[in-house]
Design an enzyme around this catalytic site. Structure first.
Site, PDB file in Angstrom:
ATOM      1  N   GLU A 220      67.634  29.266   6.310  1.00 57.95           N
ATOM      2  CA  GLU A 220      67.619  27.860   6.702  1.00 57.95           C
ATOM      3  C   GLU A 220      68.804  27.158   6.056  1.00 57.95           C
ATOM      4  OE1 GLU A 220      63.833  25.725   6.624  1.00 57.95           O
ATOM      5  OE2 GLU A 220      64.813  24.074   5.563  1.00 57.95           O
ATOM      6  N   HIS A 269      61.342  22.013  11.858  1.00 56.50           N
ATOM      7  CA  HIS A 269      60.688  20.771  11.469  1.00 56.50           C
ATOM      8  C   HIS A 269      61.695  19.629  11.630  1.00 56.50           C
ATOM      9  CE1 HIS A 269      58.424  23.657   8.555  1.00 56.50           C
ATOM     10  NE2 HIS A 269      57.973  23.756   9.803  1.00 56.50           N
TER      11      HIS A 269
END
Length: 470
Positions: A220, A269
């Site tokens: 990420e 998200h």
């Protein structure tokens, strides 16, 4: 930048080519290049012609002529190209009417920003996606009338712990234990750092990079929040640059939500907030430090989430990740700190400027312009209609009994179900002509014809394991 400044920038940086980037309907960048001397100040109004019939989800062949009109504000030098290349992101325009093309995803995002302002609610919607991805060493797949397979590999994959590697040095992240291990277990630190440096080279502000939960190279890299259209642009650069940096290093990147069985999938998200006149509108004295307006925003997202999923979770593979009973944000509830809720209120800071809502069910396979616009329109509908957010759910959702979960709505169980929800519930998207009926109809038709039905028709190897002896 102004058009004249773009020409000066190109000359200063020795650009010899101009790369014109735009997005097809599902969400992949397309491009073509012209010699830099073809770029004039007038190009920013007149554009460049191309064939729109060859772009997925766009024009029929009898009305194929389209224009790409470059946006001067998107000027950068492309760090991937071997030869000095000026890059411009483009808007799509009908050459006859000179109107913005309704199926251009970037146009939809631009209209969503304008609708927010015209509604008098705020002037800026900020989005901060956390797009997870996998870095693999090898990927092979094939399916025909009589056979099918897929095979991925990674030097980090825990399944390779017993492989002869001459020598095998171990240090492979165990399944579901890949979150934050230090090198040598995290073998991709330097590669992710190289990705960060290239992202920064095109002006994207990065907050952090790290290994993610899954084995086999899940990672990420977090971008700092930006306004809707700008973040749509940034997300496209993000995918483009990560894929190209990986390829340069003999690896490959995928944003496919669920490529590995039995380990965590890749989500995205998305942190959202609305501001007006430089002031945050989501901070207040209600639950989790939210304002009443923010709670109504949550109410709108929860109500319309099944339809929104058609854009935020737009692949059949998305629903391999969103499976009941596992650690997936399928339960449409909100909570502070609780990561098992589909909507979370981060509590890292008491600063009102940091107050935001985190929507946890989207994934990185989405078309960012459409996904961000759909989430904003759902939230705005909640604000305008003062929709209730319901009660927060501060318990561990995964530990609740079926009886306790009975009143908690959930995300769709398949892409087909999400498209069905969109077909029934899309009036909120049509406000301000942000999405149009043609866009909704085309999206549903394209997804059913090109993705849902082909997947539904194909047998899988596991079905042979289950049913061959029936």
């Amino acid at each position: 930048m102004k058009p004249k400044e773009v020409l000066e920038f190109a000359k200063k940086n020795g650009a010899i080519m101009l790369d014109l980037k735009f997005m097809d309907f599902p969400g992949l960048w397309q491009h073509f290049s012209v010699p830099i001397d073809q770029l004039k100040e007038s190009s920013f109004e007149e554009g460049f012609g191309f064939d729109g019939s060859s772009i997925r989800g766009w024009q029929p062949i009898h009305a194929s002529d389209m224009l790409v009109v470059p946006d001067a504000e998107t000027t950068v030098m492309d760090p991937v190209m071997k030869h000095p290349t000026l890059s411009l992101i483009c808007n799509i325009v009908d050459p006859v009417t000179k109107e913005a093309y309704t199926r251009d995803p970037r146009n939809i995002a631009r209209k969503a920003e304008k609708y927010l302002q015209s509604a008098g609610i705020g002037d800026t919607a900020y989005f901060g996606p956390e797009a997870e991805f996998f870095i693999f060493d090898d990927v092979r797949f094939s399916q025909d009338e009589h056979s099918s397979f897929h095979c991925i590999d990674s030097s980090e994959g825990f399944w390779n712990s017993g492989r002869e590697e001459k020598p095998n040095l171990g240090y492979k992240p165990r399944y579901k234990e890949g979150y934050f291990p230090a090198p040598p277990t995290d073998s991709l630190q330097d590669l992710r750092t190289e990705m960060v440096l290239v992202l920064q080279a095109v002006g994207i502000e990065i907050e952090a990079q790290h290994h993610e939960v899954a084995t086999a190279g899940q990672g990420e890299i977090d971008m700092r929040f930006a306004p809707l259209v700008k973040m749509g642009d940034n997300l496209m650069w993000f995918k483009y640059l990560l894929k190209n940096v990986a390829r340069k290093n003999g690896k490959t990147v995928t944003f496919m939500p669920k490529p590995i069985l039995g380990d965590n999938g890749s989500g995205m998200h998305v942190h959202c907030s609305i501001w007006k006149d430089g002031k945050p509108l989501f901070a207040g004295g209600e639950y989790g430090g939210l304002s009443t307006l923010a709670l109504h925003f949550i109410g709108g997202v929860i109500k319309h989430a099944p339809a929104v999923c058609a854009f935020t979770c737009p692949t059949t593979n998305s629903y391999r990740r969103l499976v009941p009973g596992f650690e997936a944000p399928i339960n449409l509830a909100y909570s502070s700190r609780n990561r098992s809720a589909a909507l979370r209120i981060p509590m890292y800071s008491a600063d009102p400027k940091a107050k935001r809502v985190e929507i946890r069910f989207p994934d990185g396979s989405c078309n960012g312009y459409l996904a961000f616009a759909a989430m904003l329109m759902a939230g705005l509908d909640g604000i305008q209609k003062k929709l209730p957010a319901g009660n927060p759910l501060d318990k561990d959702i995964y530990g609740l009994s079926p009886e306790e979960l009975k009143g908690v709505p959930s995300t769709p169980g398949s892409l087909e179900e999400a498209l069905g929800a969109l077909e029934k519930d899309h009036e909120f998207l049509l406000k301000g002509d942000v999405f149009t009926p043609d866009v909704i109809d085309t999206w549903i038709e394209y997804k059913m014809r090109s993705e849902v039905n082909p997947v539904r028709m194909r047998p899988t190897p596991w079905e042979f394991a289950l049913y061959f002896d029936c």
